[in-house]
Design an enzyme around this catalytic site. Structure first.
Site, PDB file in Angstrom:
ATOM      1  CB  SER A  14      -0.932   0.000   1.216  1.00 45.51           C
ATOM      2  OG  SER A  14      -0.155  -0.115   2.386  1.00 45.51           O
ATOM      3  N   GLY A  15       2.159   1.070  -0.221  1.00 46.70           N
ATOM      4  CA  GLY A  15       3.076   2.226  -0.192  1.00 46.70           C
ATOM      5  C   GLY A  15       3.038   3.032  -1.479  1.00 46.70           C
ATOM      6  CB  THR A  18       2.942  -0.426  -4.274  1.00 47.54           C
ATOM      7  OG1 THR A  18       4.066  -0.976  -3.590  1.00 47.54           O
ATOM      8  CG2 THR A  18       2.085  -1.529  -4.842  1.00 47.54           C
ATOM      9  CE  LYS A 147      17.910   4.988  -5.393  1.00 47.14           C
ATOM     10  NZ  LYS A 147      16.697   5.847  -5.345  1.00 47.14           N
ATOM     11  CE  LYS A 181      14.564   7.506 -15.896  1.00 43.98           C
ATOM     12  NZ  LYS A 181      13.257   8.085 -15.714  1.00 43.98           N
ATOM     13  CG  HIS A 239      19.331   6.515 -10.612  1.00 47.99           C
ATOM     14  ND1 HIS A 239      18.833   5.228 -10.610  1.00 47.99           N
ATOM     15  CD2 HIS A 239      18.508   7.215  -9.789  1.00 47.99           C
ATOM     16  CE1 HIS A 239      17.773   5.178  -9.826  1.00 47.99           C
ATOM     17  NE2 HIS A 239      17.558   6.356  -9.305  1.00 47.99           N
ATOM     18  CE  LYS A 339      15.862  14.395  -4.713  1.00 44.91           C
ATOM     19  NZ  LYS A 339      15.080  13.540  -5.598  1.00 44.91           N
ATOM     20  CE  LYS A 344      11.877  14.081 -13.784  1.00 40.85           C
ATOM     21  NZ  LYS A 344      12.823  13.464 -12.877  1.00 40.85           N
TER      22      LYS A 344
END
Ligand code: BG6
Length: 486
Positions: A14-15, A18, A147, A181, A239, A339, A344
């Site tokens: 339920s995270g 997911t 990860k 990707k 990554h 960040k 992006k």
């Protein structure tokens, strides 16, 4: 290729991961007719739900209600329990036997670890001790590990050892979603299916390489994770180093999982590990302060919810790295990720050397270096910057960009990385997953810095949200600069 029948168990059912990534990816696979009808998905979690209320949650997460959603919901179940309680695993075993029978799944069992990593050990031990990870003639259990895989070199080794107590390497799928990707997979095609670049893909012709993965978002609601992790663990260990490996590796003997992973491992083994004395000279640690992004005022990292007001955690890392092998001797690789930067964007740029002799120097013209840019996201594609004569009577050089966009050429709607990865696990293809040796080596490369930054907060460089990071990062270059997208 359509996936084989499969039993998909997701711990952390339920995270966020997911609901936001895994279920939508499975849904897309189903829509593309790549998920076998003989498949079920069993969410396991601490949230007190039953299968019925779990399906409601999934429906909300998919934000749709149609025949296709109902078809997926028919395959979805939930089991509630505490990961440390051995009863959960007994119940799980009973439930899976029942569902495997009902859905005729061929016992192709996947256990997805999408929980906080603190419970990984418990889950592995309890699944293992319950005999649920044992490979037999009829059952092939696989474990997919999200990860962070450990939090430093030693803890990742401990985790790996525990996994290997119950599983063989071919049963362990360490996920790095960047490898799923489309444009990241294209790096291998681009390099090894074209004759023109490979002969110049080395120290003789390449001046330096930049790998930029920038984000405009902050840490959102992930303070709990990020305060313990920081950007070096969150983005570099996985990554960024995987991208570096794909750009730098030698051609694999064949396009099979072991050949590709052998070459990636060899490349990572040649990366010079960063040392404490490199801090501020070859590696910069930054943290965002307040600023403006897209016209909107945003908070400083230290003011984010659940962040220590004196936090030393890095939200930005820039590094100058070297690969000590024949191909790359002396070529700096600049890696930057952070960040709350201006945009992006993920891109790799290859900066070629200047011409060996310029016939234009008497005319005071200096040709720029050629740059090949691989755009990972957004604007997926690549561009090649060339020097050309500017039309007109005067001798005049100018930059000319050859641009290729996937969206213009292919009818390209990039699939979610997790779709590819799920399908590959179902089909037992390890090519896009990180092998134990490469994972260990990636930790080794940054381990000394991690320890130093954790135990002995070094100078933290603040940068304004909406900027391109701390100014000191420009000092990593001798004469070039960071390529800022946009
Ligand atoms: C995740 C990191 O692995 O990758 C996040 O934990 C980061 O912090 C994300 O935001 C970036 O992925 P993408 O696919 O959005 O570039």
């Amino acid at each position: 290729i359509k996936g084989d029948p499969a039993s998909i168990v997701i711990f952390g059912g339920s995270g966020d991961l997911t609901l936001k990534k895994l279920i939508p990816s499975l849904f897309n696979l189903q829509k593309r007719n790549l998920l076998s009808e003989n498949t079920y998905i069993l969410g396991v979690g601490r949230t007190n739900l039953d299968s019925e209320s779990y399906r409601e949650l999934i429906k909300d997460a998919l934000n749709k209600s149609n025949k296709e959603v109902n078809k997926l919901l028919e395959k979805i179940y939930y089991l509630n329990g505490d990961y440390t309680d051995k009863n959960l695993y007994q119940n799980l075993k009973i439930k899976m036997d029942e569902l495997d029978e009902k859905h005729k799944t061929n016992y192709n069992r996947l256990f997805y670890f999408a929980t906080p990593q603190i419970v990984y050990m418990d889950i592995i031990k309890k699944l293992g001790n319950n005999g649920m990870l044992k490979k037999t003639d009829t059952i092939f259990p696989k474990v997919i590990v999200e990860k962070p895989f450990g939090s430093d070199f030693n803890s990742s080794k401990r985790l790996d050892k525990e996994l290997h107590n119950y599983l063989e390497e071919e049963q362990i799928f360490r996920i790095d979603h960047y490898l799923g990707k489309e444009t990241v997979q294209n790096i291998l095609m681009f390099r090894f299916a074209n004759t023109i670049f490979e002969p110049i893909w080395n120290y003789k012709y390449i001046d330096h390489v930049q790998i930029n993965v920038t984000e405009d978002l902050g840490i959102g609601s992930r303070a709990g994770y990020f305060e313990n992790s920081g950007l070096l663990r969150d983005m570099f260990q996985n990554h960024m180093l995987q991208l570096l490996a794909l750009v730098g590796m030698e051609p694999p003997a064949q396009l099979d999982a072991e050949s590709v992973r052998d070459e990636k491992y060899k490349l990572l083994k040649s990366v010079r590990p960063l040392k404490v004395e490199d801090i501020n000279k070859k590696i910069i640690k930054g943290q965002y302060i307040e600023g403006t992004i897209n016209g909107e005022k945003v908070k400083a990292y230290r003011d984010e919810k659940n962040v220590d007001p004196n936090s030393q955690r890095e939200t930005y890392v820039a590094a100058k790295m070297y690969i000590d092998n024949w191909r790359w001797s002396g070529v700096p690789f600049y890696l930057r990720s952070g960040k709350r930067l201006k945009l992006k964007n993920s891109q790799i740029s290859i900066h070629f050397k200047e011409v060996p002799f310029s016939i234009f120097s008497k005319n005071k013209l200096k040709p720029h270096k050629n740059i090949l840019t691989l755009n990972i996201q957004p604007n997926e594609g690549f561009s090649l910057n060339l020097q050309a004569k500017q039309p007109g009577s005067k001798l005049c050089l100018n930059d000319l960009n050859m641009d290729f966009r996937y969206s213009e050429f292919f009818d390209f709607d990039p699939p979610e990385a997790y779709e590819r990865l799920f399908l590959d696990v179902i089909l037992d293809d390890q090519t896009l997953f990180v092998r134990s040796d490469a994972m260990e080596t990636s930790w080794e490369i940054i381990d000394e810095i991690l320890q130093e930054w954790d135990n002995n907060p070094d100078i933290l460089h603040f940068y304004k949200s909406g900027s391109w990071g701390p100014d000191i990062s420009e000092g990593l270059f001798n004469e070039d600069n960071w390529v800022n997208p946009g």
